[in-house]
Design an enzyme around this catalytic site. Sequence first.
Site, PDB file in Angstrom:
ATOM      1  N   LEU A  44       0.877  -1.168   0.000  1.00  0.00           N
ATOM      2  CA  LEU A  44       0.000   0.000   0.000  1.00  0.00           C
ATOM      3  C   LEU A  44       0.911   1.213   0.000  1.00  0.00           C
ATOM      4  O   LEU A  44       1.925   1.226   0.716  1.00  0.00           O
ATOM      5  CB  LEU A  44      -0.876   0.022   1.253  1.00  0.00           C
ATOM      6  CG  LEU A  44      -2.101  -0.879   1.288  1.00  0.00           C
ATOM      7  CD1 LEU A  44      -2.717  -0.867   2.683  1.00  0.00           C
ATOM      8  CD2 LEU A  44      -3.132  -0.436   0.261  1.00  0.00           C
ATOM      9  N   ASP A  45       0.552   2.244  -0.773  1.00  0.00           N
ATOM     10  CA  ASP A  45       1.425   3.411  -0.782  1.00  0.00           C
ATOM     11  C   ASP A  45       1.376   4.120   0.577  1.00  0.00           C
ATOM     12  O   ASP A  45       0.495   3.870   1.399  1.00  0.00           O
ATOM     13  CB  ASP A  45       1.094   4.364  -1.938  1.00  0.00           C
ATOM     14  CG  ASP A  45      -0.276   4.996  -1.834  1.00  0.00           C
ATOM     15  OD1 ASP A  45      -0.496   5.745  -0.865  1.00  0.00           O
ATOM     16  OD2 ASP A  45      -1.121   4.754  -2.711  1.00  0.00           O
ATOM     17  N   LYS A  46       2.326   4.986   0.791  1.00  0.00           N
ATOM     18  CA  LYS A  46       2.520   5.606   2.105  1.00  0.00           C
ATOM     19  C   LYS A  46       1.300   6.393   2.556  1.00  0.00           C
ATOM     20  O   LYS A  46       1.000   6.472   3.754  1.00  0.00           O
ATOM     21  CB  LYS A  46       3.757   6.516   2.065  1.00  0.00           C
ATOM     22  CG  LYS A  46       4.215   7.040   3.408  1.00  0.00           C
ATOM     23  CD  LYS A  46       5.549   7.778   3.263  1.00  0.00           C
ATOM     24  CE  LYS A  46       6.050   8.282   4.600  1.00  0.00           C
ATOM     25  NZ  LYS A  46       7.367   8.962   4.490  1.00  0.00           N
ATOM     26  N   SER A  73      -1.800   5.679   1.925  1.00  0.00           N
ATOM     27  CA  SER A  73      -2.986   4.824   2.023  1.00  0.00           C
ATOM     28  C   SER A  73      -2.922   3.972   3.287  1.00  0.00           C
ATOM     29  O   SER A  73      -1.883   3.855   3.924  1.00  0.00           O
ATOM     30  CB  SER A  73      -3.093   3.928   0.785  1.00  0.00           C
ATOM     31  OG  SER A  73      -3.192   4.714  -0.391  1.00  0.00           O
TER      32      SER A  73
END
Length: 233
Positions: free
Chosen positions: A103-105, A107
């Site tokens: 998951l991106d930072k 999210s």
Amino acid sequence: MALVRISHYLALCGVASRRQSARLIDAGRVTINQHLATHTERVDPLLDLNICVDGQPILAQQEKQYWLYHKPVGVDCRLLINDPSSLIHVLPHSPRLYPAGRLDKDSRGLLLLTNDGELTQALMHPDFHHTKTYVVQVDKPLTSQFLNDMARGVSYGKVQTRPCSISLINPTTFEIVLTQGLNRQIRRMCQALGFKVIDLLRTKLMTVCLDDLPEKTMRPVSAAELLSLQQLS
């Protein structure tokens, strides 16, 4: 056991998935008997090998572990020891776990943490079209045109996303089920259609749900959940 490629061996030992292990080799971070490893090298998993990543010896194969983690915003899924925000500072020292997908930072939500490289490889492989479910809030009221365009697939840059399932939750929030895992995919899809993501929560990985797992906490994957992941992968 037959000889295996070094990236496969690193996955067996729980260092990373085979794809992530290949990146470690490309970056010159893996050594075998004090020389830089190459992709063509094969090793015997039954031998006592002097294999290191970033100078740290790799332990022999460990019992497989499977955990769910509710990642908060601000945690970076890249395992970078020098980054204070890295997920590596959340994980136990042993066994060495890593995320099966990211998951991106910015999210939050469900992450599967494991040292099972084979399962990780299967879950992350783009050909299998595994589903991931998200709840997304945007910066303005949604339109039927937006929902239809997202469902059909969106073009941005050189990317054409696959068709997906989408449903409205409230005027600014929708649920989306993807079968891809492109970098910042939902944010870029929304941006291409003139919307900005305010909040992005992953609630489900295939049949495994986040449910009421509190943020910043981990729990073991149940036997039933693990069986479903293994069967579907």
